[in-house]
Scaffold this active site. Structure first.
Site, PDB file in Angstrom:
ATOM      1  N   CYS A 133      18.317  90.720  28.429  1.00  0.00           N
ATOM      2  CA  CYS A 133      17.509  90.459  27.228  1.00  0.00           C
ATOM      3  C   CYS A 133      16.099  90.131  27.686  1.00  0.00           C
ATOM      4  CB  CYS A 133      18.123  89.334  26.387  1.00  0.00           C
ATOM      5  SG  CYS A 133      18.235  87.746  27.238  1.00  0.00           S
TER       6      CYS A 133
ATOM      7  N   ARG B   4      10.764  96.626  21.304  1.00  0.00           N
ATOM      8  CA  ARG B   4      10.382  96.145  22.630  1.00  0.00           C
ATOM      9  C   ARG B   4      11.006  97.017  23.708  1.00  0.00           C
ATOM     10  NH1 ARG B   4      12.197  90.028  22.257  1.00  0.00           N
ATOM     11  NH2 ARG B   4      11.660  90.026  24.486  1.00  0.00           N
TER      12      ARG B   4
END
Length: 308
Positions: A265, A190
């Site tokens: 995150c 990601r």
């Protein structure tokens, strides 16, 4: 407000603590990703540590301009939640989740940010508690009397907002000593932009000049006959994981507090795992980007780096 407790406790240490005269509040801080077909409240009602109450991190949160969940609450929201959960300023708050180590560090970050230093996480969470043969509760949760918790001071220095992250992203941490080192806890794919985000229509990629440190690199799997659970790595291995990402020189400066570090995150949840891992190493100058990648990538003006 309160004396500092160990950041991590084993299930057996918590079980012994329950038998002591020390006031203890055990809170289930389980949270699931939006694409996971599980309900934290239902799971709490079906199985929990005896005497535990449920801490809903999405409910104990401030509203956000982009509608983001589990943002840090204000002082009043935090104190009201503590009162509802029976937590007093002198309570030893013990946090756990049903993943093992996932959302409970974020809850610990919240308590510590409000000065409630007498707070800990169960290392290994509910799965380790069950594995070690400690009692669980399946009947209706016990009702607890509300407490009094004066709205505490919040250390705003621990939180980074969008504008601070944008300004910092313009600085190269390898050449500019004023740059904060941003650690991204998402999966590496990601971060690279090679794997899609779990949140629909949100671009993957990363913040310029940030580093990829997937939160599971701070954890180790423990095998059991019934499955497995995760715990934090020993200190030496935590340090090695940090060294591998930023280099030994930067790692030393992070731990000494010479170089501030910011954890990020997907939505500010597993950034708490990195915060706790760094805290276990003794790092002091740690911030957390509250809205994290979701808030950053939702804004059209954000610069997104893809290196896949």
């Amino acid at each position: 407000m309160s004396s500092a407790a160990p950041l991590l406790l084993s299930p057996k240490e918590v079980n012994l603590l329950k038998q002591s005269p020390t006031p203890i509040s055990i809170l289930d801080a389980t949270w699931f990703m939006p694409n996971v077909a599980r309900n934290a409240t239902d799971e709490f009602l079906s199985k929990r540590i005896p005497g535990a109450q449920f801490l809903d991190l999405d409910d104990v949160a401030s509203p956000h301009e982009l509608g983001l969940k589990h943002m840090m609450p204000d002082q009043k929201k935090f104190s009201q939640a503590c009162e509802r959960l029976g937590v007093t300023p002198s309570s030893h708050v013990v946090l756990y989740d049903t993943h093992s180590v996932f959302s409970s560090p974020r809850a610990l970050f919240m308590f510590r940010s409000f000065g409630h230093q007498n707070s800990s996480v169960i290392n290994g969470g509910l799965p380790r508690w069950v594995h070690e043969g400690l009692p669980i509760e399946r009947n209706s949760p016990s009702m607890i009397p509300s407490s009094h918790y004066e709205p505490p001071h919040f250390d705003a220095r621990l939180i980074r907002d969008y504008q601070q992250i944008v300004e910092n992203s313009k600085l190269d941490p390898q050449t500019n000593p004023d740059a904060e080192i941003v650690l991204d806890a998402r999966a590496h794919g990601r971060y690279l932009g090679a794997v899609p985000e779990p949140r629909p229509e949100l671009s993957s990629g990363h913040i310029p000049n940030s580093f990829s440190l997937p939160f599971n690199l701070f954890l180790q799997k423990q095998g059991t006959p019934d499955g497995e659970y995760t715990t934090f790595l020993p200190e030496q291995e935590l340090r090695a994981a940090l060294d591998n990402v930023v280099g030994a020189q930067y790692a030393e400066k992070i731990i000494s507090g010479e170089r501030p570090v910011v954890t990020s995150c997907g939505s500010g949840m597993t950034a708490g795992v990195l915060w706790l891992g760094l805290s276990l190493l003794g790092a002091k100058n740690i911030g957390l980007y509250d809205e994290s990648w979701t808030g950053y990538a939702m804004r059209p003006s954000s610069k997104i780096v893809k290196t896949a």
